[in-house]
Design an enzyme around this catalytic site. Structure first.
Site, short mmCIF file in Angstrom:
data_model
loop_
_atom_site.label_atom_id
_atom_site.label_comp_id
_atom_site.label_asym_id
_atom_site.label_seq_id
_atom_site.Cartn_x
_atom_site.Cartn_y
_atom_site.Cartn_z
N ASN A 88 3.70 9.70 6.55
CA ASN A 88 2.62 8.72 6.68
C ASN A 88 2.37 8.15 5.28
OD1 ASN A 88 0.24 7.33 7.06
ND2 ASN A 88 -1.02 9.15 7.40
N TRP A 89 2.90 6.96 5.05
CA TRP A 89 2.81 6.37 3.71
C TRP A 89 1.40 5.90 3.36
CZ3 TRP A 89 7.72 2.86 2.64
CH2 TRP A 89 8.86 3.67 2.68
N LYS A 90 0.55 5.81 4.37
CA LYS A 90 -0.81 5.28 4.17
C LYS A 90 -0.71 3.89 3.51
CE LYS A 90 -2.50 9.94 4.16
NZ LYS A 90 -3.54 10.87 3.81
N HIS A 104 -5.98 8.82 13.14
CA HIS A 104 -5.97 9.56 11.87
C HIS A 104 -7.40 9.68 11.34
CE1 HIS A 104 -5.26 10.50 7.67
NE2 HIS A 104 -4.07 10.93 8.06
N GLU A 108 -4.75 18.03 12.09
CA GLU A 108 -4.98 17.78 10.67
C GLU A 108 -6.45 18.06 10.33
OE1 GLU A 108 -1.95 14.88 8.86
OE2 GLU A 108 -3.61 13.70 9.64
N GLY A 120 -5.32 15.65 1.61
CA GLY A 120 -5.48 15.03 0.29
C GLY A 120 -5.84 16.01 -0.81
N SER A 126 -2.04 18.15 3.08
CA SER A 126 -1.57 18.67 1.78
C SER A 126 -0.27 19.45 1.85
CB SER A 126 -2.67 19.53 1.12
OG SER A 126 -3.82 18.75 0.94
N GLY A 158 1.55 13.22 4.16
CA GLY A 158 0.97 12.01 3.56
C GLY A 158 1.60 11.72 2.21
P1 PGA Z 1 -1.70 14.51 2.76
O1 PGA Z 1 -2.06 13.61 4.01
O2 PGA Z 1 -0.36 15.14 3.06
O3 PGA Z 1 -1.66 13.56 1.61
O4 PGA Z 1 -2.79 15.53 2.64
C1 PGA Z 1 -1.77 14.02 5.31
C2 PGA Z 1 -2.30 12.98 6.26
O5 PGA Z 1 -3.38 12.44 6.00
O6 PGA Z 1 -1.63 12.66 7.26
#
Ligand code: PGA
Length: 270
Positions: A26-28, A113, A183, A189, A231, A252
């Site tokens: 998930n590149w956000k 999400h 999640e 994060g 994370s 992420g």
């Molecule tokens: P993260 O994000 O791996 O940066 O914690 C995961 C997500 O939000 O899908």
């Protein structure tokens, strides 16, 4: 516990260990240029070429879909989006429909999400988006997760409500066409050390299968994959895949780095 329930539980664990793994990036809202997007996609192409038994899914921002698809070429990497409209078509500024995504070749959509829920997306809205995705034969990756943990188990009720409401439009028959991503918001994060512990993740997968069983019947509770996200990095990913009773990971920040490749490569070996 009935023999049948015991068998279902055993089967779930077996499939989580031995079955196909889903590794989702998930590149956000990253990276900041299309050249960087192209370069990440090119490295992914190399890694995916040698991966086996792993469904590698990349979910870039919509504006990079074309670039990423071009860079991936015929690599065994599926395209996903990070969101979809709950509407079919029409005057909805800024939205992308499931039909458009499907027409482009998108196979998966992250829906609900926590970062979108924080912007006001409710489980009722998530359920509508899930229905749109399913209509267009896009596999929804439905995200659920408690905001925080308490010692009285209120977070379990929160999770159950999110599960039930977000899957309100999913029939028993459609369960095999969805993915659930667990999640916990408090674990997203953070630093890798703060990712949820594998044994806690294991417990939560059992809980999710249990609530799925209550809604759809225990014999159907194993028909969809459960992913963990929050994370995950190159050192936690393999441990969670081994001990977390999950069918894959939703990654992420580290999906933009070489650690994603490390995890995909590892997932091919188990
Ligand atoms: P993260 O994000 O791996 O940066 O914690 C995961 C997500 O939000 O899908």
């Amino acid at each position: 516990m009935h023999v049948r329930e015991f068998f279902c539980l055993w089967y779930n664990c077996f499939m989580a260990i031995k079955g196909k793994k889903y590794i989702v990036g998930n590149w956000k809202m990253n990276p900041q240029t299309k050249d960087e997007a192209k370069s990440i996609a090119r490295s992914l192409k190399k890694i995916a070429a040698t991966s086996k038994k792993v469904e590698v899914i990349v979910c870039p921002p919509h504006v990079y879909l074309q670039t990423v698809a071009g860079a991936l070429g015929d690599a065994p990497v599926a395209l996903g989006v990070q969101n979809l409209s709950e509407e079919e078509k029409g005057s909805f500024t800024g939205e992308t429909s499931a039909l458009m995504a499907r027409d482009f070749g998108v196979k998966y959509a992250i829906i609900g999400h926590s970062e979108r829920r924080k912007m006001g997306e409710t489980s009722a809205l998530v359920a509508k988006k899930v229905a749109q995705a399913l209509t267009q034969k896009i596999t929804p990756i439905i995200c659920i997760g408690e905001a925080e943990r308490d010692t009285h188990g209120a977070f379990l009720a929160e999770l159950k409500q999110q599960f039930t409401e977000s899957l309100a439009t999913v029939s028993k028959e459609q369960l095999k066409s969805i993915i659930v991503a667990y999640e916990p918001v408090w674990a997203i994060g953070k630093s890798e050390k703060e990712a949820m512990q594998p044994h806690q993740i294991h417990e939560m997968t059992i809980f999710i299968r249990k609530i799925a069983g209550e809604k759809y019947g225990q014999e159907n509770a194993a028909t969809f994959p459960i992913l963990y996200g929050g994370s995950v990095g190159g050192s936690t990913g393999p441990v969670i895949l081994n001990e977390g009773n999950v069918n894959g990971l939703l990654i992420g920040r580290q999906s933009l780095t070489e650690e994603f490749g490390t995890i995909v490569t590892y997932a091919s070996t188990i």
